[in-house]
Structure formats: structure tokens, C-alpha cells
Design a protein around this motif. Structure first.
Motif, PDB file in Angstrom:
ATOM      1  N   ASP A  67      74.973 -10.204  44.783  1.00  0.00           N
ATOM      2  CA  ASP A  67      74.641 -10.431  46.191  1.00  0.00           C
ATOM      3  C   ASP A  67      75.903 -10.893  46.905  1.00  0.00           C
ATOM      4  OD1 ASP A  67      73.662 -11.133  48.663  1.00  0.00           O
ATOM      5  OD2 ASP A  67      71.957 -12.287  47.906  1.00  0.00           O
ATOM      6  N   GLY A  85      75.483  -5.266  50.300  1.00  0.00           N
ATOM      7  CA  GLY A  85      74.711  -6.180  49.469  1.00  0.00           C
ATOM      8  C   GLY A  85      75.191  -6.346  48.045  1.00  0.00           C
ATOM      9  N   ARG A 142      71.671  -3.179  49.373  1.00  0.00           N
ATOM     10  CA  ARG A 142      70.818  -4.315  49.024  1.00  0.00           C
ATOM     11  C   ARG A 142      71.387  -5.053  47.819  1.00  0.00           C
ATOM     12  NH1 ARG A 142      67.460  -3.196  44.607  1.00  0.00           N
ATOM     13  NH2 ARG A 142      67.558  -1.027  43.891  1.00  0.00           N
ATOM     14  N   ALA A 143      71.047  -6.327  47.714  1.00  0.00           N
ATOM     15  CA  ALA A 143      71.431  -7.098  46.528  1.00  0.00           C
ATOM     16  C   ALA A 143      70.653  -6.568  45.331  1.00  0.00           C
ATOM     17  CB  ALA A 143      71.128  -8.577  46.748  1.00  0.00           C
TER      18      ALA A 143
END
Length: 454
Positions: free
Chosen positions: A363, A383, A407-408
Motif C-alpha cells: 500500500d 496503490g 489498488r493496495a
């Protein structure tokens, strides 16, 4: 049970009973209730059945299952049932997780740290677990893309007070695949016995294989004569601590506290700690600048196929092969991104070439190593990042194969291995490109023609 715990489905087995999901109707919450049934008639027999509750009642640590309540019921047939109401961990146990394959070394270090500090707490309280195995390790808040593998130790049915030579008679204690040598010899099991068993669990996590395979007796006896096989490919840090934890002599093993300190270091090792020291190895910079400058003219179809394959196999929108020079980063090939160059401050690739292992940031927006990076701050849709250094035959890290996502997320152990393998292929392509150029330059020199970089 106890006038308040309504049993639901069975969710597992412990060493001495079954475990059910249940509802605490007084507080309106879900709990886990373990049932221990026996034909105990005497007070001594009932006391032994209640031993796990007494052990759990002394423990209060976030790496250990928490006991809420306990009691005894007697059925109409005279069967005595001891019940333990405990916290319900929403997740699988380590045994089920390992059925999917081995774990990344970083996540094993996190798991080991949690378990080691829990064991240290127990040992300082004079309690030895005696049955450390994957089935007794619960994973919580765990998803396939979880950034941090967390664990709790459960099932204290055969735990004992350290120094008590034989509190449960001559009963078998422990699980053959993970028993310590002293348990095999039916000797008193002290804190160092738990450390040995934890070492075998970690080795199973890292390799995907049992250290001592075979039938129960064969597996148990094998450790009396030799230590487990620990592959050198795990790296010197892991090999060192695992050999120490699984030493045949208990006195030669580290304490759980010492294990936790090593694991804390290993959670950071290979994770790309952002160094404040200048990384300007002149030889590396010269080789990288030369390779990067030659890459601006045209692409490489083989590298294009490698980045496309990387993105597809890992399920990420962006994969790229980049060369990192003194102040410039050249993207030689990209899937989901364009070829081109940028300043070194506009990329995480310069951090990657400083590492001896993959630089993985699950992240980037919240990881302290990258959260303050100007690139990250200016990219709210950025992310996840994972990169592997690309080294030439001289061992110089000239660039990276990296993947990114909006996204993480995290990589599984198999995905991280795939990224390493593809990076090795990319490094071979770069080396072949360099060798071909050198051969062409040499031929042109011998023919008296001017050499032109291609």
C-alpha cells in the motif's frame, strides 16, 4: 451451554474435543465454544479435563486465543462435558492455508513474530504449549491480498507448567510431525521444545514440505539423529535462525524472545527500506546509462512479450522493464505504460536497484517508506508496487522489472516467485542485448568501420 451459549455448526477439532461456532445470547456476539467430553467420574479426572481452561485463564495476549467463559455440564448418561467459550477468529488455520502452497518469506516472518512474542509471554508465565503445529495457528483478517499475515495460537489442551515433569501421566503429548526430540524421548518439554516445534512450522511455511515426512513413528524418530534439511536457497538469515531453533540440544536453541527479535528484523529485510545514502556506484551508473541511452532508439519485442506476460500472470494493469541510470530512468518496455524516460525522482525503480531482494510495497499511500514520496503524493490512484532488480553477469543492478496496480494488494508466494523468474528472463535478454552490441562493435572495429551504438 452455561445457559447462554447456543451452539451452531462445528468448525473444527482440538486436541481433546470439537469446536463449534456459537452465539452468546446475553451479549449478542459470536464466539467459539470448545467441548471436551469424557467419562470422568472422580474429582481428579474432572480436574484434568478442566486443565485447558485453567491454562487459558492465566493468559491475556493478542497472539493467543482469549478465553471468555468456562464451565462443566453433565449429560443424562453421566458424561462430563467441559466447555470453553473463546473468541471466534474469522479466518482459516495455517494448515488449510498451507494446502494452497508455501508462503512468502516476508509473511512467514510476520507470522513467526506474532507467534514468538506469544510464546515468550507464555514461557515467562511458566507455561509450555507442547503442541505447536499449523492446525493450532489461526490466521485472522487474512485475505489473499492481505498486506500483513497475522496469527493467534490456540488449543492449549496439552499445555503444562514449565518444570512440571509429567502432569498428565504417560499420555502422548504433541503431534508427531512437529514434536521436539525431547518429546519423542518422553522427557519433560520446556520452553525450548516450543521453539523447536515453531522452527519446523516455519520451515514448512517456507518450503511447502514437512521437514520429517513419513509415518508418525518414522517421522518422530528421525529427529533424534539429525536436524531437518534447511535449503540454502532460503538465504543465510533464515538458514541461521532455523538451524538454531531446531538444534538437537535444547540449550543450543534461542529463546522465544530472541526468535521474535530476529523475525522483526526479517520482516524488514528485503522490503526495500528507503536508504538515505547515495547510491552512485560509478561502474553501475556507467553501465546503466550506456544501456539506457541505447534503448531510446527502439524497443525490444522479447522484452515486450515478457512485460505483457508479467501483467497477465500477476493480474496487474501495469508491468515494465526499466533501466536506472545516475539521474534518469528509461522504460524500455511496458504493458499498460509507454516507453520513454523520466528523472529518477519520478519513479520507485531507483529504490529497487538498491535492494538484494524484491522491493514490495503493498500500500504505497500508507506505507511509511513511500507515503511521503513526491511521486506517490501526486498519484492518488497509485496503490501497489513490486519490483525486482535486474542484474548483469557482473552482479550490477542495472534496472528493474516492476508491476503496479491502482489498488493496495499483495503477492502470494507463488506470484512473487513468478515475478522473480520473469525478472531473471528480462535480465538475460538485457545481457544478450549487451553482448550482441559488444560483438557488433568489435567486428566493426576490426573491419575499420566506425562503431555506432544500436
Amino acid at each position: 451451554m452455561g445457559g447462554r451459549y447456543r451452539l451452531q455448526e462445528r468448525i473444527g477439532y482440538g486436541s481433546m474435543g470439537s469446536v463449534h461456532r456459537a452465539v452468546d445470547e446475553l451479549l449478542g456476539r459470536e464466539v467459539a465454544v470448545k467441548l471436551i467430553a469424557s467419562l470422568a467420574r472422580t474429582e481428579e479426572e474432572r480436574s484434568r479435563n478442566e486443565a485447558e481452561a485453567k491454562v487459558l485463564a492465566q493468559l491475556n495476549h493478542h497472539s493467543l486465543i482469549t478465553l471468555f467463559d468456562a464451565g462443566t455440564e453433565v449429560s443424562p448418561s453421566g458424561t462430563s462435558i467441559v466447555w470453553l467459550a473463546m473468541e471466534l477468529v474469522q479466518g482459516s488455520d495455517l494448515s488449510r492455508r498451507l494446502a494452497k502452497g508455501k508462503l512468502p518469506a516476508r509473511q512467514v516472518a510476520y507470522l513467526a513474530y506474532d507467534l514468538a512474542i506469544g510464546l515468550d509471554y507464555m514461557h515467562r508465565g511458566g507455561i509450555v504449549h507442547r503442541d505447536i503445529k499449523p492446525a493450532n495457528i489461526l490466521l485472522f483478517d487474512y485475505r489473499e491480498d492481505e498486506t500483513r499475515l497475522r496469527a493467534k495460537l490456540t488449543d492449549f489442551g496439552v499445555a503444562q507448567m514449565a518444570g512440571d515433569p509429567n502432569p498428565q501421566g504417560d499420555e502422548f503429548t504433541g503431534t508427531a510431525g512437529f514434536m521436539s526430540p525431547e518429546q519423542v524421548r518422553s522427557e519433560p518439554a520446556g520452553p525450548h521444545s516450543d521453539v523447536y516445534s515453531l522452527g519446523l512450522v516455519l520451515l514448512r511455511c517456507l518450503t511447502g514440505e514437512r521437514a520429517f515426512p513419513g509415518m508418525a513413528v518414522e517421522s518422530a524418530l528421525a529427529r533424534l539423529f539429525r536436524g531437518p534439511d534447511i535449503p540454502d536457497s532460503l538465504g543465510p538469515e533464515w538458514v541461521g535462525i532455523l538451524r538454531a531453533m531446531t538444534a538437537l540440544e535444547p540449550a543450543e536453541r534461542p529463546s522465544a524472545h530472541e526468535v521474535s527479535e530476529v523475525m522483526q528484523d526479517l520482516t524488514r529485510a528485503g522490503r526495500g527500506r528507503r536508504s538515505t545514502e547515495a547510491f552512485e556506484d560509478p561502474e553501475r551508473v556507467r553501465a546503466a546509462d550506456e544501456l539506457g541511452a541505447s534503448a531510446e532508439a527502439e524497443g525490444d519485442p522479447v522484452l515486450d512479450r515478457i512485460t505483457a506476460l508479467t501483467a497477465r500472470l500477476l493480474g496487474v494493469p501495469v508491468a515494465a522493464v526499466s533501466i536506472v541510470g545516475g539521474g534518469q530512468v528509461w522504460t524500455m518496455s511496458g504493458s499498460g505504460t509507454n516507453r520513454g524516460s523520466a528523472g529518477s525522482g519520478e519513479s520507485l525503480c531507483p529504490v529497487t536497484v538498491r535492494e538484494n531482494a524484491p522491493f514490495i510495497v503493498d500500500d504505497v499511500q500508507h506505507d511509511p517508506r513511500t507515503a511521503e514520496d513526491p511521486l506517490v503524493a501526486a498519484s492518488p490512484g497509485f496503490g501497489f508496487y513490486a519490483g525486482v532488480p535486474l542484474r548483469n553477469t557482473d552482479g550490477l543492478a542495472l534496472g528493474t522489472l516492476c508491476v503496479m496496480d491502482r489498488r493496495a494488494r499483495s503477492l502470494t508466494g507463488e506470484q512473487e516467485a513468478t515475478l522473480r523468474d520473469l525478472a531473471a528472463l528480462a535480465a538475460d535478454v538485457l545481457q544478450l542485448r549487451r553482448d550482441a552490441r559488444d560483438a557488433r562493435d568489435a567486428a566493426e572495429f576490426l573491419n575499420g568501420e566506425p562503431a555506432v551504438a544500436d
